[in-house]
Enzyme design. Structure first.
Site: not given
Length: 473
Positions: A105, A171
């Site tokens: 991500d 994250e």
């Protein structure tokens, strides 16, 4: 510092470099493909793109020869949770397992006009690849993949090291389900050595291992003075508007030197590396004439002292502002805490400060959004000594041990769930990578060196296991 590590058998340094270089076109091709996917784990963005990103990463890991490639998740907030990708290469008898971590991500791109090229269309310019996630952290994924390919190319089945690749999908959203994920898949992720490829090197040409990280506290402060907006001419004077009072409250967070003025926060001026002020000004793009804040060495202000920033504000936009006194305003605060600081205590200290410094009796609310543990480790384990040696071999100069002002809160979870594992934090970024900012980029030559270093590390860990097994026999 611990004794340096050296291989007992000759290591094919040139062969490793050639194998990595030969695989680099494929590695960069897949990196470009990953950058093209805007996988953002924030609720306000399209979740389908994050799913697409996980599927693409799974394909890359399968292409690299890993087995049992899975897209896994745990429930989060009543929903299915964000997609992580886990893949394995089983160890030979007597060999340890290494967990290679990265995340797929990315941060939102921000304002398009600040970018010199499309954020999600990787573009190469002057030896760098530009694009959101090109450095943080899709390059981390591809560093693992490139190193695995190179490490297994020459040895094939003779490479006995077990490898688990764990590519997280949340994250940049604070890893809200990370601990639950570890607990749910504890056995799948168990390892003797954990390599987190989500940090930076000291500078271009100087490799580094990250040995400390600051913790974090994120909160939103809302200040209100009126039940509704009123005419600024009719009522202005006896009552101050909320943005003005919020500004006065924010001003209490730092003293006249710019040091954090919240009581109860740890701070220490102790670092081994010298970070020159002029270099910092260049790295951080500080404008001429701006005086730097805080006290102590630059390195300590970045790594071992707290930092407090206002990262967002909700006030009436200028282009729609009427002649009224704004009744309320909000600010998002980001507190980075020194290594060793308990995040719950830091959050309470910040809450107490905000409530005690409300100006003119304004009503203030404090909403805690997230906390994260700090991290500090030594470099005495065999794995750490091997990593330092591998970086030195790749860059042709000794690696330094450095702190990072940012936070990777889940490292504390890894330490608690796998207390016997050696945790190593490496990276592919450099001071001009501009992670989280416009024009994020990856230095291609440094990236290749990082892949060479990780290949050396994997081969050396494999050799060390084989040597230990021989001694036992």
């Amino acid at each position: 510092m611990s004794e340096p590590w050296a291989p007992t058998d000759p290591v094919p340094v040139d062969a490793v470099r050639e194998a990595v270089h030969a695989g680099m076109p494929r590695t960069l091709e897949q990196l470009v493909e990953l950058v093209a996917i805007p996988g953002i784990a924030w609720e306000s963005f399209d979740a389908a793109q994050l799913e697409r990103s996980a599927v693409a990463v799974a394909g890359v890991l399968a292409d690299a020869g890993l087995d049992e490639v899975e897209i896994l998740r745990v429930p989060l907030g009543g929903g299915p949770g964000h997609p992580a990708v886990v893949a394995h290469r089983r160890p030979a008898p007597g060999h340890p397992t290494v967990l290679l971590y990265a995340h797929h991500d990315v941060q939102p791109p921000g304002r398009r006009e600040l970018w010199d090229s499309e954020p999600f269309a990787a573009e190469e310019r002057d030896g760098r690849i530009y694009g959101r996630g090109a450095a943080d952290d899709k390059a981390g994924i591809m560093a693992h993949v490139g190193a695995l390919r190179a490490a297994t190319a020459g040895r094939g089945d003779g490479f006995g090291l077990g490898v688990t690749v764990f590519v997280e999908g949340e994250e940049e959203a604070g890893s809200p389900s990370f601990r639950d994920f570890l607990e749910a898949h504890r056995d799948r992720l168990a390892a003797d050595v954990i390599v987190i490829a989500d940090s930076a090197n000291w500078e271009v040409g100087v490799p580094a291992l990250t040995t400390s990280l600051r913790g974090m506290v994120g909160a939103v402060v809302e200040l209100s003075v009126l039940e509704h907006a009123v005419h600024s001419g009719m009522y202005g004077g006896p009552v101050l508007d909320a943005p003005t009072l919020l500004a006065r409250l924010i001003a209490t967070l730092h003293d006249d030197d710019g040091a954090v003025a919240v009581e109860g926060l740890l701070a220490e001026d102790r670092t081994d590396l010298v970070y020159d002020e002029e270099r910092f000004r260049v790295d951080a793009a500080v404008r001429d004439g701006v005086r730097l804040a805080g006290r102590g060495s630059i390195a300590s202000r970045l790594w071992t002292q707290p930092a407090l920033s206002v990262t967002g504000m909700d006030v009436t936009p200028v282009d729609i502002a009427a002649n009224t006194i704004a009744p309320s305003a909000r600010a998002k605060l980001s507190l980075r805490t020194a290594p060793g600081q308990d995040p719950a205590q830091a959050a309470e200290a910040l809450r107490r400060h905000v409530e005690e410094h409300a100006p003119f009796g304004a009503h203030v609310s404090f909403e805690l959004e997230e906390t994260g543990q700090s991290f500090r480790t030594g470099m005495d384990s065999e794995a750490a000594r091997i990593a330092r040696w591998a970086l030195g071999e790749s860059w042709g100069r000794p690696a330094v041990e450095m702190g990072i002002g940012g936070s990777i809160p889940f490292t504390a979870d890894l330490m608690e769930v796998y207390p016997d594992a050696a945790i190593l934090i490496t990276g592919v970024e450099d001071p001009d990578s501009r992670a989280h900012s416009a024009n994020e980029s990856l230095h291609l030559a440094e990236f290749e060196r990082a892949v060479v270093a990780e290949t050396h590390m994997l081969l050396a860990l494999d050799d060390a296991a084989r040597a230990a097994q021989g001694r036992r026999e």
